[in-house]
Motif scaffolding. Structure first.
Motif, PDB file in Angstrom:
ATOM      1  N   PRO A 140       0.801  -1.225   0.000  1.00  0.00           N
ATOM      2  CA  PRO A 140       0.000   0.000   0.000  1.00  0.00           C
ATOM      3  C   PRO A 140       0.832   1.272   0.000  1.00  0.00           C
ATOM      4  N   LEU A 141       2.115   1.187   0.341  1.00  0.00           N
ATOM      5  CA  LEU A 141       2.953   2.384   0.378  1.00  0.00           C
ATOM      6  C   LEU A 141       3.700   2.604  -0.932  1.00  0.00           C
ATOM      7  N   ALA A 142       3.523   1.684  -1.884  1.00  0.00           N
ATOM      8  CA  ALA A 142       4.309   1.755  -3.118  1.00  0.00           C
ATOM      9  C   ALA A 142       4.060   3.040  -3.911  1.00  0.00           C
ATOM     10  N   GLY A 143       2.841   3.581  -3.824  1.00  0.00           N
ATOM     11  CA  GLY A 143       2.524   4.764  -4.619  1.00  0.00           C
ATOM     12  C   GLY A 143       2.804   6.081  -3.930  1.00  0.00           C
ATOM     13  N   LEU A 144       3.457   6.046  -2.769  1.00  0.00           N
ATOM     14  CA  LEU A 144       3.719   7.282  -2.028  1.00  0.00           C
ATOM     15  C   LEU A 144       5.084   7.866  -2.374  1.00  0.00           C
ATOM     16  N   ARG A 147       8.322  12.318   0.411  1.00  0.00           N
ATOM     17  CA  ARG A 147       7.764  13.275   1.364  1.00  0.00           C
ATOM     18  C   ARG A 147       6.520  12.711   2.038  1.00  0.00           C
ATOM     19  N   GLU A 148       5.664  12.062   1.254  1.00  0.00           N
ATOM     20  CA  GLU A 148       4.442  11.480   1.832  1.00  0.00           C
ATOM     21  C   GLU A 148       4.777  10.388   2.847  1.00  0.00           C
ATOM     22  N   LEU A 149       5.776   9.583   2.533  1.00  0.00           N
ATOM     23  CA  LEU A 149       6.205   8.547   3.473  1.00  0.00           C
ATOM     24  C   LEU A 149       6.707   9.162   4.772  1.00  0.00           C
ATOM     25  N   GLU A 150       7.451  10.272   4.650  1.00  0.00           N
ATOM     26  CA  GLU A 150       7.988  10.927   5.832  1.00  0.00           C
ATOM     27  C   GLU A 150       6.866  11.543   6.674  1.00  0.00           C
ATOM     28  N   ILE A 151       5.878  12.139   6.008  1.00  0.00           N
ATOM     29  CA  ILE A 151       4.723  12.691   6.730  1.00  0.00           C
ATOM     30  C   ILE A 151       3.979  11.578   7.461  1.00  0.00           C
ATOM     31  N   LEU A 152       3.781  10.453   6.778  1.00  0.00           N
ATOM     32  CA  LEU A 152       3.090   9.319   7.390  1.00  0.00           C
ATOM     33  C   LEU A 152       3.884   8.798   8.594  1.00  0.00           C
ATOM     34  N   LEU A 182      -2.929  11.743   1.126  1.00  0.00           N
ATOM     35  CA  LEU A 182      -2.571  10.457   1.720  1.00  0.00           C
ATOM     36  C   LEU A 182      -3.814   9.632   2.031  1.00  0.00           C
ATOM     37  N   LYS A 183      -4.837  10.295   2.565  1.00  0.00           N
ATOM     38  CA  LYS A 183      -6.064   9.580   2.898  1.00  0.00           C
ATOM     39  C   LYS A 183      -6.691   8.965   1.648  1.00  0.00           C
ATOM     40  N   ARG A 184      -6.681   9.725   0.551  1.00  0.00           N
ATOM     41  CA  ARG A 184      -7.240   9.191  -0.691  1.00  0.00           C
ATOM     42  C   ARG A 184      -6.415   8.016  -1.196  1.00  0.00           C
ATOM     43  N   LYS A 185      -5.105   8.154  -1.160  1.00  0.00           N
ATOM     44  CA  LYS A 185      -4.225   7.097  -1.682  1.00  0.00           C
ATOM     45  C   LYS A 185      -4.295   5.817  -0.859  1.00  0.00           C
ATOM     46  N   LEU A 186      -4.494   5.966   0.449  1.00  0.00           N
ATOM     47  CA  LEU A 186      -4.439   4.803   1.338  1.00  0.00           C
ATOM     48  C   LEU A 186      -5.810   4.303   1.775  1.00  0.00           C
TER      49      LEU A 186
END
Length: 204
Positions: A140-144, A147-152, A182-186
């Protein structure tokens, strides 16, 4: 068949119990959080345990893992408000043998319980198809982005949006927008869902 329901919503629990009681061959008990759910499982050893994702104390995914650590043959069905296949993917990853969305036909839960109790698996066809053909669900994190990973990761550590903005040297609005994306992607519905995802993915 003995069914343990672990859910902190009394209306959901009473509704499920009524459906199961009407079958005549199903006995049910319930618990309202992860700790009491595990204790009830160990004490009663149900044939199938129904677990909500958003539980007080620990997530349903974590409860599923705890149950399976005590009994590798335990049969768990996740029953959740989240109907996005990404949550079903996480449930199966955690060891659940079925996933049913609460906004589906409530009698699907009964069907899932019987199939899982018989040793099978249960997923709605649309979810099964997504899981089979959408490779991003496997990770599920492949599309992040980085920066998005760091925010998460920072959300998982308990930082507020203001604290994240300060650490990242950007505006609060930028972080808020990133969280919405992030909410939409995950497939998350609330900021707390993002926190849970970060913890489940061991980012924190």
């Amino acid at each position: 068949m003995r069914v343990l329901i672990v859910d902190d919503h009394p209306i959901i629990v009473s509704g499920c119990a009524a459906i199961l009681a009407a079958e005549g061959d199903i006995e049910s008990r319930d618990a309202g959080d992860a700790d009491s759910g595990l204790a009830a499982f160990l004490d009663w050893r149900p044939d199938v345990t129904v677990v909500d994702i958003n539980l007080p104390g620990a997530s349903g995914f974590e409860l599923t893992r705890r149950i399976l650590r005590h009994d590798a043959q335990a049969r768990v069905v996740v029953f959740s408000m989240n109907d996005d296949p990404i949550f079903a993917a996480r449930a199966i990853e955690a060891g659940a043998r079925g996933y049913v969305a609460k906004n589906d036909d409530p009698f699907l839960l009964l069907k899932a319980l019987r199939e899982v109790a018989a040793g099978g698996l249960f997923l709605m066809p649309r979810m099964a198809n997504r899981l089979a053909f959408d490779k991003t669900l496997a990770d599920p994190l492949a599309g992040l982005s980085a920066r998005e990973l760091e925010i998460l990761r920072m959300l998982g550590k308990g930082l507020s949006l203001s604290e994240i903005a300060e650490a990242a040297h950007v505006s609060y609005k930028t972080i808020a927008n990133s969280c919405s994306l992030l909410k939409r992607k995950l497939g998350a519905r609330t900021p707390m869902d993002l926190v849970r995802i970060a913890i489940e993915q061991r980012l924190s």
